[in-house]
Design a protein around this motif. Sequence first.
Motif, PDB file in Angstrom:
ATOM      1  N   ASN A  84      26.150 -16.279 -12.707  1.00  0.00           N
ATOM      2  CA  ASN A  84      27.435 -16.890 -12.167  1.00  0.00           C
ATOM      3  C   ASN A  84      28.578 -16.779 -12.977  1.00  0.00           C
ATOM      4  OD1 ASN A  84      24.572 -19.039 -11.561  1.00  0.00           O
ATOM      5  ND2 ASN A  84      25.778 -18.704  -9.902  1.00  0.00           N
ATOM      6  N   PRO A  85      29.238 -15.627 -12.862  1.00  0.00           N
ATOM      7  CA  PRO A  85      30.451 -15.632 -13.621  1.00  0.00           C
ATOM      8  C   PRO A  85      31.530 -16.291 -13.205  1.00  0.00           C
ATOM      9  CG  PRO A  85      29.999 -13.609 -12.205  1.00  0.00           C
ATOM     10  CD  PRO A  85      28.783 -14.599 -12.263  1.00  0.00           C
ATOM     11  N   SER A  86      31.977 -17.343 -14.012  1.00  0.00           N
ATOM     12  CA  SER A  86      33.118 -18.094 -13.447  1.00  0.00           C
ATOM     13  C   SER A  86      34.359 -17.722 -13.851  1.00  0.00           C
ATOM     14  CB  SER A  86      32.988 -19.487 -14.254  1.00  0.00           C
ATOM     15  OG  SER A  86      33.066 -19.527 -15.528  1.00  0.00           O
ATOM     16  N   PRO A  87      35.544 -18.261 -13.212  1.00  0.00           N
ATOM     17  CA  PRO A  87      36.962 -17.649 -13.784  1.00  0.00           C
ATOM     18  C   PRO A  87      37.066 -17.954 -15.052  1.00  0.00           C
ATOM     19  CG  PRO A  87      36.996 -19.288 -11.703  1.00  0.00           C
ATOM     20  CD  PRO A  87      35.417 -19.238 -12.502  1.00  0.00           C
ATOM     21  N   SER A  88      36.586 -18.863 -15.745  1.00  0.00           N
ATOM     22  CA  SER A  88      36.893 -18.851 -17.409  1.00  0.00           C
ATOM     23  C   SER A  88      35.853 -17.976 -18.133  1.00  0.00           C
ATOM     24  CB  SER A  88      36.603 -20.344 -17.932  1.00  0.00           C
ATOM     25  OG  SER A  88      35.368 -20.728 -17.702  1.00  0.00           O
ATOM     26  N   ASN A  89      34.560 -17.352 -17.374  1.00  0.00           N
ATOM     27  CA  ASN A  89      33.913 -16.594 -18.132  1.00  0.00           C
ATOM     28  C   ASN A  89      33.503 -15.493 -17.527  1.00  0.00           C
ATOM     29  OD1 ASN A  89      32.364 -16.178 -20.636  1.00  0.00           O
ATOM     30  ND2 ASN A  89      30.457 -16.722 -19.490  1.00  0.00           N
ATOM     31  N   PHE A 159      34.238 -12.505 -10.796  1.00  0.00           N
ATOM     32  CA  PHE A 159      33.818 -13.869 -10.924  1.00  0.00           C
ATOM     33  C   PHE A 159      33.678 -14.445  -9.774  1.00  0.00           C
ATOM     34  CE2 PHE A 159      38.450 -13.908 -11.256  1.00  0.00           C
ATOM     35  CZ  PHE A 159      38.684 -14.813 -10.348  1.00  0.00           C
ATOM     36  N   GLN A 160      32.842 -15.712  -9.452  1.00  0.00           N
ATOM     37  CA  GLN A 160      32.804 -16.378  -8.383  1.00  0.00           C
ATOM     38  C   GLN A 160      33.763 -17.789  -8.555  1.00  0.00           C
ATOM     39  OE1 GLN A 160      28.326 -17.452  -9.118  1.00  0.00           O
ATOM     40  NE2 GLN A 160      28.413 -16.990  -7.062  1.00  0.00           N
TER      41      GLN A 160
END
Length: 207
Positions: A84-89, A159-160
């Motif tokens: 789950n790559p996030s906007p911050s990672n 990212f997601q």
Amino acid sequence: MKAFFAILCASVMVLGIVASADAVLIDFEDGTPDTAIDGFYSGLGVTFSNAQWLPSYLGNSLPADAGAIVIGDIFDESGNPRFNPSPSNPIVGTFGSPQHTVSITGIDVGGDGVALAAYDALAGGNLVAYEEFIGAEAGVGTFALLAVSDSNILRFELFQPLSVVPSNGDGVVWDNLEFNAVPEPSTILLLGFGLAGVGLFRRKITK
């Protein structure tokens, strides 16, 4: 007339070479699952961070052109491999030279979606292109081809866009990265001369 068509065909061939000569397609089939990618593809012009090769079973279903290995992120904010790559990672790719187009396929895209953001610097910089796709629920069997273009892409992030921590179970993996370099000025100039020659020749034979 035959000479004109010969020159025209040659110019079309040159145009095709310019458009495709610098295109790079990475299908990720040459990596080792559960291993960080890092600089493995630096010889092809791209270096990754927060990315690892994954066996394809981690994607519930794959498009017909996907092989046995795909990629995903390494850790989320909780320190767990959750895909789950996030906007911050995000998963990050940096280029050794400016690119004109970048595309990649998101696999099993659910309600958290997938996004491809392009920047004009290796770190920081300006957002120059962006595309996202939002699926539904867990997104099993939903594929999204994301593509962006700009004259100066030096970094992209995957990212997601709607991801939250802890994850709601909407994991995503990625496959088939393709990018195309900005043509060298000399190549553009050569192509311009060729097309100009065709125009002059056409005017000459029509007089």
